[in-house]
Scaffold this motif. Structure first.
Motif, PDB file in Angstrom:
ATOM      1  N   UNK A  54     -20.007  -9.886  39.858  1.00  0.00           N
ATOM      2  CA  UNK A  54     -20.615  -8.550  39.867  1.00  0.00           C
ATOM      3  C   UNK A  54     -20.330  -7.877  38.533  1.00  0.00           C
ATOM      4  N   UNK A  55     -21.213  -6.986  38.119  1.00  0.00           N
ATOM      5  CA  UNK A  55     -20.978  -6.178  36.923  1.00  0.00           C
ATOM      6  C   UNK A  55     -20.204  -4.933  37.343  1.00  0.00           C
ATOM      7  N   UNK A  56     -19.196  -4.565  36.599  1.00  0.00           N
ATOM      8  CA  UNK A  56     -18.363  -3.421  36.958  1.00  0.00           C
ATOM      9  C   UNK A  56     -18.357  -2.404  35.822  1.00  0.00           C
ATOM     10  N   UNK A  57     -18.605  -1.141  36.179  1.00  0.00           N
ATOM     11  CA  UNK A  57     -18.584  -0.047  35.218  1.00  0.00           C
ATOM     12  C   UNK A  57     -17.721   1.071  35.802  1.00  0.00           C
ATOM     13  N   UNK A  58     -16.772   1.559  35.047  1.00  0.00           N
ATOM     14  CA  UNK A  58     -15.938   2.665  35.512  1.00  0.00           C
ATOM     15  C   UNK A  58     -16.313   3.927  34.755  1.00  0.00           C
ATOM     16  N   UNK A  59     -16.210   5.048  35.443  1.00  0.00           N
ATOM     17  CA  UNK A  59     -16.539   6.321  34.810  1.00  0.00           C
ATOM     18  C   UNK A  59     -15.931   7.452  35.622  1.00  0.00           C
ATOM     19  N   UNK A  60     -15.975   8.649  35.069  1.00  0.00           N
ATOM     20  CA  UNK A  60     -15.600   9.838  35.820  1.00  0.00           C
ATOM     21  C   UNK A  60     -16.818  10.302  36.619  1.00  0.00           C
ATOM     22  N   UNK A 124     -12.745  -2.508  49.632  1.00  0.00           N
ATOM     23  CA  UNK A 124     -11.505  -3.244  49.884  1.00  0.00           C
ATOM     24  C   UNK A 124     -11.104  -3.953  48.595  1.00  0.00           C
ATOM     25  N   UNK A 125      -9.983  -3.554  48.019  1.00  0.00           N
ATOM     26  CA  UNK A 125      -9.553  -4.120  46.740  1.00  0.00           C
ATOM     27  C   UNK A 125      -9.162  -5.580  46.867  1.00  0.00           C
ATOM     28  N   UNK A 126      -8.483  -5.937  47.925  1.00  0.00           N
ATOM     29  CA  UNK A 126      -7.955  -7.287  48.077  1.00  0.00           C
ATOM     30  C   UNK A 126      -9.049  -8.339  48.145  1.00  0.00           C
ATOM     31  N   UNK A 127     -10.192  -7.992  48.725  1.00  0.00           N
ATOM     32  CA  UNK A 127     -11.283  -8.955  48.874  1.00  0.00           C
ATOM     33  C   UNK A 127     -12.479  -8.641  47.985  1.00  0.00           C
ATOM     34  N   UNK A 128     -12.455  -7.516  47.272  1.00  0.00           N
ATOM     35  CA  UNK A 128     -13.592  -7.142  46.441  1.00  0.00           C
ATOM     36  C   UNK A 128     -14.831  -6.837  47.255  1.00  0.00           C
ATOM     37  N   UNK A 129     -14.636  -6.301  48.443  1.00  0.00           N
ATOM     38  CA  UNK A 129     -15.749  -6.050  49.361  1.00  0.00           C
ATOM     39  C   UNK A 129     -16.129  -4.578  49.390  1.00  0.00           C
ATOM     40  N   UNK A 130     -17.430  -4.317  49.422  1.00  0.00           N
ATOM     41  CA  UNK A 130     -17.955  -2.958  49.542  1.00  0.00           C
ATOM     42  C   UNK A 130     -18.619  -2.829  50.906  1.00  0.00           C
ATOM     43  N   UNK A 131     -18.334  -1.747  51.595  1.00  0.00           N
ATOM     44  CA  UNK A 131     -18.886  -1.506  52.929  1.00  0.00           C
ATOM     45  C   UNK A 131     -19.930  -0.395  52.848  1.00  0.00           C
ATOM     46  N   UNK A 132     -21.124  -0.689  53.362  1.00  0.00           N
ATOM     47  CA  UNK A 132     -22.166   0.317  53.532  1.00  0.00           C
ATOM     48  C   UNK A 132     -22.341   0.552  55.031  1.00  0.00           C
ATOM     49  N   UNK A 175     -24.097   1.022  61.689  1.00  0.00           N
ATOM     50  CA  UNK A 175     -24.449  -0.333  61.232  1.00  0.00           C
ATOM     51  C   UNK A 175     -23.779  -0.620  59.899  1.00  0.00           C
ATOM     52  N   UNK A 176     -22.899  -1.596  59.871  1.00  0.00           N
ATOM     53  CA  UNK A 176     -22.098  -1.848  58.675  1.00  0.00           C
ATOM     54  C   UNK A 176     -22.570  -3.096  57.936  1.00  0.00           C
ATOM     55  N   UNK A 177     -22.756  -2.961  56.635  1.00  0.00           N
ATOM     56  CA  UNK A 177     -23.102  -4.089  55.767  1.00  0.00           C
ATOM     57  C   UNK A 177     -21.936  -4.333  54.828  1.00  0.00           C
ATOM     58  N   UNK A 178     -21.473  -5.575  54.741  1.00  0.00           N
ATOM     59  CA  UNK A 178     -20.375  -5.937  53.857  1.00  0.00           C
ATOM     60  C   UNK A 178     -20.932  -6.681  52.644  1.00  0.00           C
ATOM     61  N   UNK A 179     -20.572  -6.229  51.445  1.00  0.00           N
ATOM     62  CA  UNK A 179     -21.071  -6.826  50.211  1.00  0.00           C
ATOM     63  C   UNK A 179     -19.893  -7.329  49.396  1.00  0.00           C
ATOM     64  N   UNK A 180     -19.871  -8.616  49.123  1.00  0.00           N
ATOM     65  CA  UNK A 180     -18.849  -9.202  48.249  1.00  0.00           C
ATOM     66  C   UNK A 180     -19.567  -9.933  47.117  1.00  0.00           C
ATOM     67  N   UNK A 193     -26.419 -20.927  43.668  1.00  0.00           N
ATOM     68  CA  UNK A 193     -27.753 -20.329  43.570  1.00  0.00           C
ATOM     69  C   UNK A 193     -27.637 -18.874  43.996  1.00  0.00           C
ATOM     70  N   UNK A 194     -28.040 -17.957  43.130  1.00  0.00           N
ATOM     71  CA  UNK A 194     -27.905 -16.536  43.427  1.00  0.00           C
ATOM     72  C   UNK A 194     -29.248 -15.919  43.805  1.00  0.00           C
ATOM     73  N   UNK A 195     -29.180 -14.869  44.609  1.00  0.00           N
ATOM     74  CA  UNK A 195     -30.374 -14.145  45.004  1.00  0.00           C
ATOM     75  C   UNK A 195     -31.121 -14.744  46.174  1.00  0.00           C
ATOM     76  N   UNK A 196     -30.454 -15.573  46.972  1.00  0.00           N
ATOM     77  CA  UNK A 196     -31.130 -16.236  48.096  1.00  0.00           C
ATOM     78  C   UNK A 196     -31.270 -15.299  49.290  1.00  0.00           C
ATOM     79  N   UNK A 197     -30.195 -14.593  49.618  1.00  0.00           N
ATOM     80  CA  UNK A 197     -30.194 -13.755  50.811  1.00  0.00           C
ATOM     81  C   UNK A 197     -30.102 -12.271  50.497  1.00  0.00           C
ATOM     82  N   UNK A 198     -30.219 -11.920  49.241  1.00  0.00           N
ATOM     83  CA  UNK A 198     -30.093 -10.521  48.858  1.00  0.00           C
ATOM     84  C   UNK A 198     -30.186 -10.380  47.347  1.00  0.00           C
TER      85      UNK A 198
END
Length: 210
Positions: A54-60, A124-132, A175-180, A193-198
């Motif tokens: 993933x691309x990561x950008x930090x900002x205020x 979640x920092x430990x797994x690099x997961x984002x929850x929507x 409804x929760x979506x988990x993104x790693x 192969x990237x972009x298969x399911x999302x």
């Protein structure tokens, strides 16, 4: 006239009504209450996200619009989709076309978008997961899955150390979506192969003071 499906489901319901409800004690001895200083939590979360490509950008928080516009411009996104409840100020520096999503737009129609911009519920920092969780700034699941680029804004204050701590912040009924990382799988020769399911590309904007 009943269909085969209705007949089968009816028999299942009858069987469940006759069977006694089992009482099963599920152990819940998870490690909880773990914390890390902000800088260590940010470093761990970033490391996991980058490992997932993933691309990561930090900002205020004050630079949210600037960074989102920069990311979208660098990746060539000229037409983007956003959930109805997204903070409009986040797109103040973006000069492309913005389409507000709604349930009336069929999922295939979202494929015409270059990108989607959403907020997030928890990280979640430990797994690099984002929850929507489908909240107004996050939208429906289809919106975050169909476009090829997902720009997701994460507040560092909402990033927990581990999975139990992150899950404890969620509302179970939503409804929760988990993104790693970007969507990816491996073919028969174990080639990634990237972009298969999302989305093929995930850009995460972490707001360090929010």
């Amino acid at each position: 006239m009943t269909t085969a499906r209705e007949t089968v489901l009816g028999r299942v319901r009858d069987a469940l009504a006759l069977a006694p409800a089992p009482v099963t004690a599920v152990p819940r001895g998870y490690r909880t209450g773990r914390t890390l200083p902000d800088d260590e939590r940010l470093a761990l979360f970033t490391d996991r996200l980058v490992d997932y490509r993933a691309q990561v950008h930090t900002c205020t928080a004050a630079r949210t619009a600037e960074v989102i516009a920069q990311v979208l411009g660098e990746l060539g996104a000229r037409r983007i989709g956003v959930p109805g409840g997204l903070d409009a100020q986040w797109l103040g520096a973006y000069d492309g076309e913005v389409q507000e999503d709604s349930a009336g737009i069929p999922a295939p129609g979202l494929d015409a978008l270059d990108a989607v911009v959403t907020a997030s519920a928890v990280g979640c920092a430990e797994t690099g997961t984002i929850f929507l969780d489908g909240s107004p700034g996050q939208g429906r699941r289809a919106l975050s899955l169909v476009p090829d680029l997902h720009v997701c804004v994460v507040d560092l204050s909402a990033v927990e150390v581990g999975v139990p701590e992150a899950v404890a912040r969620l509302v179970p009924e939503r409804p929760t979506t988990l993104i790693s990382g970007p969507s990816a799988t491996s073919d028969i020769e174990l080639e990634r192969v990237e972009g298969v399911h999302g989305p093929r590309t995930l850009a995460v904007v972490i707001r360090v003071d929010a």
